[in-house]
Design a protein around this motif. Structure first.
Motif, PDB file in Angstrom:
ATOM      1  N   ARG A 221       0.824  -1.210   0.000  1.00 19.32           N
ATOM      2  CA  ARG A 221       0.000   0.000   0.000  1.00 19.32           C
ATOM      3  C   ARG A 221       0.861   1.264   0.000  1.00 19.32           C
ATOM      4  O   ARG A 221       0.509   2.263  -0.619  1.00 19.32           O
ATOM      5  CB  ARG A 221      -0.932  -0.014   1.210  1.00 19.32           C
ATOM      6  CG  ARG A 221      -2.029  -1.088   1.104  1.00 19.32           C
ATOM      7  CD  ARG A 221      -3.052  -0.973   2.213  1.00 19.32           C
ATOM      8  NE  ARG A 221      -4.138  -1.922   2.007  1.00 19.32           N
ATOM      9  CZ  ARG A 221      -4.511  -2.843   2.869  1.00 19.32           C
ATOM     10  NH1 ARG A 221      -3.877  -2.954   4.017  1.00 19.32           N
ATOM     11  NH2 ARG A 221      -5.509  -3.662   2.599  1.00 19.32           N
ATOM     12  N   ASP A 222       1.989   1.218   0.718  1.00 19.26           N
ATOM     13  CA  ASP A 222       2.875   2.389   0.751  1.00 19.26           C
ATOM     14  C   ASP A 222       3.463   2.690  -0.617  1.00 19.26           C
ATOM     15  O   ASP A 222       3.831   3.838  -0.898  1.00 19.26           O
ATOM     16  CB  ASP A 222       4.012   2.176   1.759  1.00 19.26           C
ATOM     17  CG  ASP A 222       3.531   2.192   3.205  1.00 19.26           C
ATOM     18  OD1 ASP A 222       2.388   2.644   3.445  1.00 19.26           O
ATOM     19  OD2 ASP A 222       4.287   1.749   4.090  1.00 19.26           O
TER      20      ASP A 222
ATOM     21  N   TYR B 154       1.859   2.217  -3.462  1.00 17.69           N
ATOM     22  CA  TYR B 154       0.739   2.421  -4.377  1.00 17.69           C
ATOM     23  C   TYR B 154       1.034   3.604  -5.321  1.00 17.69           C
ATOM     24  O   TYR B 154       1.601   4.610  -4.894  1.00 17.69           O
ATOM     25  CB  TYR B 154      -0.514   2.706  -3.550  1.00 17.69           C
ATOM     26  CG  TYR B 154      -1.744   3.055  -4.332  1.00 17.69           C
ATOM     27  CD1 TYR B 154      -2.633   2.077  -4.732  1.00 17.69           C
ATOM     28  CD2 TYR B 154      -2.032   4.379  -4.651  1.00 17.69           C
ATOM     29  CE1 TYR B 154      -3.787   2.391  -5.441  1.00 17.69           C
ATOM     30  CE2 TYR B 154      -3.175   4.702  -5.362  1.00 17.69           C
ATOM     31  CZ  TYR B 154      -4.053   3.720  -5.761  1.00 17.69           C
ATOM     32  OH  TYR B 154      -5.184   4.031  -6.466  1.00 17.69           O
ATOM     33  N   PRO B 155       0.668   3.534  -6.612  1.00 17.07           N
ATOM     34  CA  PRO B 155       0.049   2.375  -7.242  1.00 17.07           C
ATOM     35  C   PRO B 155       1.027   1.428  -7.936  1.00 17.07           C
ATOM     36  O   PRO B 155       0.759   0.253  -8.060  1.00 17.07           O
ATOM     37  CB  PRO B 155      -0.876   3.022  -8.277  1.00 17.07           C
ATOM     38  CG  PRO B 155      -0.125   4.258  -8.684  1.00 17.07           C
ATOM     39  CD  PRO B 155       0.593   4.730  -7.455  1.00 17.07           C
TER      40      PRO B 155
ATOM     41  N   GLY C  79      -9.465  -2.869  -1.109  1.00 15.04           N
ATOM     42  CA  GLY C  79      -9.094  -1.589  -0.511  1.00 15.04           C
ATOM     43  C   GLY C  79     -10.017  -1.145   0.608  1.00 15.04           C
ATOM     44  O   GLY C  79     -10.117   0.037   0.906  1.00 15.04           O
TER      45      GLY C  79
ATOM     46  N   GLY D  35      -8.087   0.713   3.430  1.00 18.69           N
ATOM     47  CA  GLY D  35      -7.109   1.692   2.990  1.00 18.69           C
ATOM     48  C   GLY D  35      -6.961   1.645   1.487  1.00 18.69           C
ATOM     49  O   GLY D  35      -7.858   1.227   0.760  1.00 18.69           O
ATOM     50  N   LYS D  36      -5.810   2.076   0.997  1.00 21.47           N
ATOM     51  CA  LYS D  36      -5.570   2.015  -0.437  1.00 21.47           C
ATOM     52  C   LYS D  36      -5.565   0.563  -0.909  1.00 21.47           C
ATOM     53  O   LYS D  36      -5.072  -0.321  -0.213  1.00 21.47           O
ATOM     54  CB  LYS D  36      -4.223   2.655  -0.762  1.00 21.47           C
ATOM     55  CG  LYS D  36      -4.197   4.173  -0.600  1.00 21.47           C
ATOM     56  CD  LYS D  36      -2.837   4.734  -0.978  1.00 21.47           C
ATOM     57  CE  LYS D  36      -2.823   6.254  -0.837  1.00 21.47           C
ATOM     58  NZ  LYS D  36      -1.484   6.820  -1.171  1.00 21.47           N
ATOM     59  N   PRO D  37      -6.085   0.305  -2.100  1.00 22.57           N
ATOM     60  CA  PRO D  37      -6.049  -1.075  -2.605  1.00 22.57           C
ATOM     61  C   PRO D  37      -4.627  -1.497  -2.931  1.00 22.57           C
ATOM     62  O   PRO D  37      -3.750  -0.659  -3.174  1.00 22.57           O
ATOM     63  CB  PRO D  37      -6.911  -0.999  -3.869  1.00 22.57           C
ATOM     64  CG  PRO D  37      -6.822   0.431  -4.304  1.00 22.57           C
ATOM     65  CD  PRO D  37      -6.731   1.236  -3.040  1.00 22.57           C
ATOM     66  N   LYS D  38      -4.409  -2.796  -2.932  1.00 21.37           N
ATOM     67  CA  LYS D  38      -3.114  -3.346  -3.341  1.00 21.37           C
ATOM     68  C   LYS D  38      -3.191  -3.635  -4.837  1.00 21.37           C
ATOM     69  O   LYS D  38      -3.978  -4.473  -5.272  1.00 21.37           O
ATOM     70  CB  LYS D  38      -2.790  -4.612  -2.538  1.00 21.37           C
ATOM     71  CG  LYS D  38      -2.705  -4.370  -1.050  1.00 21.37           C
ATOM     72  CD  LYS D  38      -2.321  -5.623  -0.282  1.00 21.37           C
ATOM     73  CE  LYS D  38      -3.461  -6.621  -0.207  1.00 21.37           C
ATOM     74  NZ  LYS D  38      -4.551  -6.168   0.670  1.00 21.37           N
TER      75      LYS D  38
END
Length: 426
Positions: free
Chosen positions: A66-67, A69-70, A89, A92-95
């Motif tokens: 996630r860190d 991303y993208p 997601g 949090g942010k999707p993988k």
């Protein structure tokens, strides 16, 4: 079997794993994130001389994905990438995960092997009720079945009435879906008055969420099928990392020429011995677009290297018993939802539908459990008392409230993954 490699000797597998790990580390070294973590760990591609050296490499976590991303973990130019998938997601942010054309070929091979292990052949009709789109389940099963030469019905998730229509009218012999949706579908079939024995359906392949053996037995009895457990995760490839064989149904074969497994102590990171339960760690051995090294899956399992009755030599992982991040700590007692499910489903009168609600009253945490009983239960109060005693004696769990309710009371999921635990403590 789908190929000779499924019966390779341990020595032959180690040779393949060593060669492929060296290439994966070289590939990953071109990714700034991995280059930095290699430097911090004091390793380089030259450090890796055999598969045994994998323990020198740092772990990768979902937070790392996630860190970055993208696309900061992509190891090839964008023009070489032919497909992108993503996790939901929800936390949090999707993988984001990427595939080259060669990566998709590996995935198709892994899924074709998995389907053959489950007893599927080119003469079968596979009704694929996993969701299509960014979720890897739908297209993973679809491509694997086509690679095998089976007929695919790409119906996707939900639309239950049409699912039943197609089971009847198109003669589907294999169904792929989540276990929770499989149970929902079984109830809908019964409500329509269809006799499962009249359907040609013989195999269901269930995954994407944890389930227990009592739930599997409920599915098998309700639909008159063999239920096969499949495992995978988008970060590694999607479905097809491992699967049970129809012959033994005794653990899930991990395709070790594509995915290298370890089990570690989730607290210390120490690699555990065969048979010890811990957190599953996976390394891609044939992923060009996005190699992932020592990925901490969060899933709790163990490994068994004995040759299976089916003749396959690839290691078997036990059914996932829980997730590291699903651990519930209530009044100092550590317990996984799957343990609660296993204990309560030891009662024949209890249906495989339940809900756990966690709350905080003052400084104390409370756990409320709601379960459904089968239609023919006479003494509901007595059943509730027996469930309480079982959970207390077996797991040390003291419930603040226990509700044993009528069939079809708990909300069902008609598509996607089911939510069992509702934590209101925040």
């Amino acid at each position: 079997m789908h190929g000779d490699v499924e019966a390779a000797t341990r020595e032959e597998l180690r040779t393949v794993q060593t060669d492929r790990l060296k290439r994966m580390v070289q590939q990953a070294a071109a990714v700034p994130y991995y280059a930095q973590t290699f430097e911090e760990a004091g390793v380089s591609p030259d450090t890796i001389e055999s598969i045994d050296d994998i323990e020198k490499l740092p772990f990768t976590t979902k937070e790392d994905l996630r860190d970055n991303y993208p696309d900061k973990l992509f190891a090839v130019p964008r023009e070489d990438i032919v497909r992108l998938h993503a996790s939901s997601g929800t936390t949090g942010k999707p993988k984001i995960v990427a595939y080259t054309r060669e990566d998709l070929a590996v995935w198709r091979e892994a899924m074709a092997r998995s389907l053959v292990a489950a007893g599927v052949s080119a003469s079968d009709t596979v009704q694929n009720a996993y969701g299509y789109g960014l979720f890897t389940g739908g297209l993973g099963f679809h491509d694997g079945a086509e690679e095998l030469g089976a007929t695919v019905i790409p119906i996707g998730g939900g639309n239950t009435d049409r699912q039943i229509d197609f089971l009847e009218d198109l003669g589907s012999t294999v169904l792929s879906c989540t276990p929770s949706y499989c149970l929902y579908l079984a109830e809908a079939i019964e409500a329509r008055g269809v006799d499962p024995h009249d359907l040609p359906l013989s195999t269901v392949i269930i995954g994407a969420e944890p389930f227990t053996d009592p739930m599997r037995e409920e599915i098998e009895e309700a639909l008159d099928v063999t239920a096969i457990d499949v495992y995978g995760l988008s970060e590694i490839v999607g479905p097809g990392v491992s699967i049970e064989c129809a012959e033994a149904q005794d653990g899930l074969h991990i395709w070790e020429d594509f995915f290298y497994p370890e089990v570690i102590d989730p607290d210390t990171g120490e690699v555990l011995s065969e048979g010890e339960e811990g957190e599953l760690v996976l390394t891609t051995l044939a992923k060009d677009a996005m190699p992932v090294l020592r990925y901490r899956t969060g899933d709790i399992t163990s490994l068994n290297y004995d040759e299976c009755d089916c003749g396959r030599t690839h290691v078997r992982m036990d059914n996932v018993t829980g997730r590291v991040d699903d651990l519930l700590i209530v009044r100092g007692v550590n317990v996984y939802p799957s343990q609660i499910e296993q204990a309560m489903l030891e009662f024949a009168e209890v249906a495989p539908h339940y809900r756990i609600d966690l709350r905080r009253e003052g400084a104390l945490d409370t756990m409320e459990l709601t379960v459904e009983h089968h239609a023919d239960v006479a003494d509901v109060a007595g059943l509730a008392e027996r469930i309480r005693k079982k959970l207390n004696s077996k797991l040390g769990v003291k419930l603040s409230e226990l509700h044993v309710v009528e069939p079809n009371t708990i909300e069902r999921t008609t598509v996607g993954k089911v939510q069992r635990v509702f934590d209101h403590r925040a």
